[in-house]
Design a protein around this motif. Structure first.
Motif, PDB file in Angstrom:
ATOM      1  N   LEU A 174       8.443  65.426 -21.768  1.00 15.27           N
ATOM      2  CA  LEU A 174       9.315  64.004 -21.927  1.00 15.27           C
ATOM      3  C   LEU A 174       8.443  62.942 -22.571  1.00 15.27           C
ATOM      4  CD1 LEU A 174      11.391  63.645 -18.683  1.00 15.27           C
ATOM      5  CD2 LEU A 174      12.245  64.242 -20.933  1.00 15.27           C
ATOM      6  N   ALA A 175       7.232  62.982 -22.193  1.00 16.51           N
ATOM      7  CA  ALA A 175       6.349  62.141 -22.784  1.00 16.51           C
ATOM      8  C   ALA A 175       5.650  62.283 -24.074  1.00 16.51           C
ATOM      9  CB  ALA A 175       5.027  62.023 -21.912  1.00 16.51           C
ATOM     10  N   GLY A 176       5.941  63.585 -24.648  1.00 17.11           N
ATOM     11  CA  GLY A 176       5.350  64.097 -25.945  1.00 17.11           C
ATOM     12  C   GLY A 176       4.017  63.956 -25.838  1.00 17.11           C
ATOM     13  N   THR A 177       3.198  63.900 -24.812  1.00 17.45           N
ATOM     14  CA  THR A 177       1.735  63.835 -24.955  1.00 17.45           C
ATOM     15  C   THR A 177       1.184  64.275 -23.558  1.00 17.45           C
ATOM     16  OG1 THR A 177      -0.096  62.667 -25.329  1.00 17.45           O
ATOM     17  CG2 THR A 177       1.609  61.660 -24.016  1.00 17.45           C
ATOM     18  N   VAL A 192       5.159  54.153 -19.748  1.00 17.39           N
ATOM     19  CA  VAL A 192       5.575  55.238 -19.979  1.00 17.39           C
ATOM     20  C   VAL A 192       6.708  55.342 -20.851  1.00 17.39           C
ATOM     21  CG1 VAL A 192       4.287  56.473 -18.126  1.00 17.39           C
ATOM     22  CG2 VAL A 192       6.775  55.742 -17.873  1.00 17.39           C
ATOM     23  N   ALA A 193       7.351  56.446 -21.336  1.00 17.15           N
ATOM     24  CA  ALA A 193       8.532  56.386 -22.184  1.00 17.15           C
ATOM     25  C   ALA A 193       9.793  56.289 -21.210  1.00 17.15           C
ATOM     26  CB  ALA A 193       8.568  57.776 -22.808  1.00 17.15           C
ATOM     27  N   VAL A 212      10.602  59.282 -19.100  1.00 17.12           N
ATOM     28  CA  VAL A 212       9.717  59.696 -18.069  1.00 17.12           C
ATOM     29  C   VAL A 212       9.844  58.381 -16.882  1.00 17.12           C
ATOM     30  CG1 VAL A 212       7.377  59.562 -17.445  1.00 17.12           C
ATOM     31  CG2 VAL A 212       8.204  60.643 -19.635  1.00 17.12           C
ATOM     32  N   ALA A 213       9.947  57.218 -17.249  1.00 14.60           N
ATOM     33  CA  ALA A 213      10.308  56.133 -16.200  1.00 14.60           C
ATOM     34  C   ALA A 213      11.368  56.480 -15.188  1.00 14.60           C
ATOM     35  CB  ALA A 213      10.578  54.847 -16.659  1.00 14.60           C
ATOM     36  N   GLU A 214      12.368  56.872 -16.086  1.00 14.67           N
ATOM     37  CA  GLU A 214      13.827  57.306 -15.192  1.00 14.67           C
ATOM     38  C   GLU A 214      13.430  58.331 -14.161  1.00 14.67           C
ATOM     39  OE1 GLU A 214      17.991  59.512 -16.332  1.00 14.67           O
ATOM     40  OE2 GLU A 214      17.256  58.082 -17.791  1.00 14.67           O
TER      41      GLU A 214
END
Length: 80
Positions: free
Chosen positions: A14-17, A35-36, A39-41
């Motif tokens: 989800l973060a891509g990293t 965070v994206a 991710v926060a969700e």
């Protein structure tokens, strides 16, 4: 002064990293904004845990990471 956020398992996708470095200190609100959104969700879900400096937090909303800490985002563990 920095905190390293580590994304584990599906949260990494989800973060891509694998990791993100952000300014210290870092609290719960700061983590969610760093965070994206996807991710926060996930972090808002009860089943996702947060570890700071090697310890899983009983109350992740009490996050208080300081300079040099690693914050690991732990997805739910599946088992069988």
């Amino acid at each position: 002064m920095a905190v390293t956020i580590l994304f584990l398992g599906p949260l990494r996708d989800l973060a891509g990293t694998e990791a993100l470095e952000v300014g210290a200190p870092l609290d719960w609100a700061g983590l969610l904004s760093a965070v994206a959104p996807a991710v926060a969700e996930q972090l808002r879900l009860e089943r996702v845990n947060v570890a700071c400096a090697g310890r899983v937090l009983a109350d992740k909303t009490g996050l208080a990471a300081k300079d040099g800490d690693e914050v690991a985002l732990l997805p739910p563990v599946s088992g069988g």
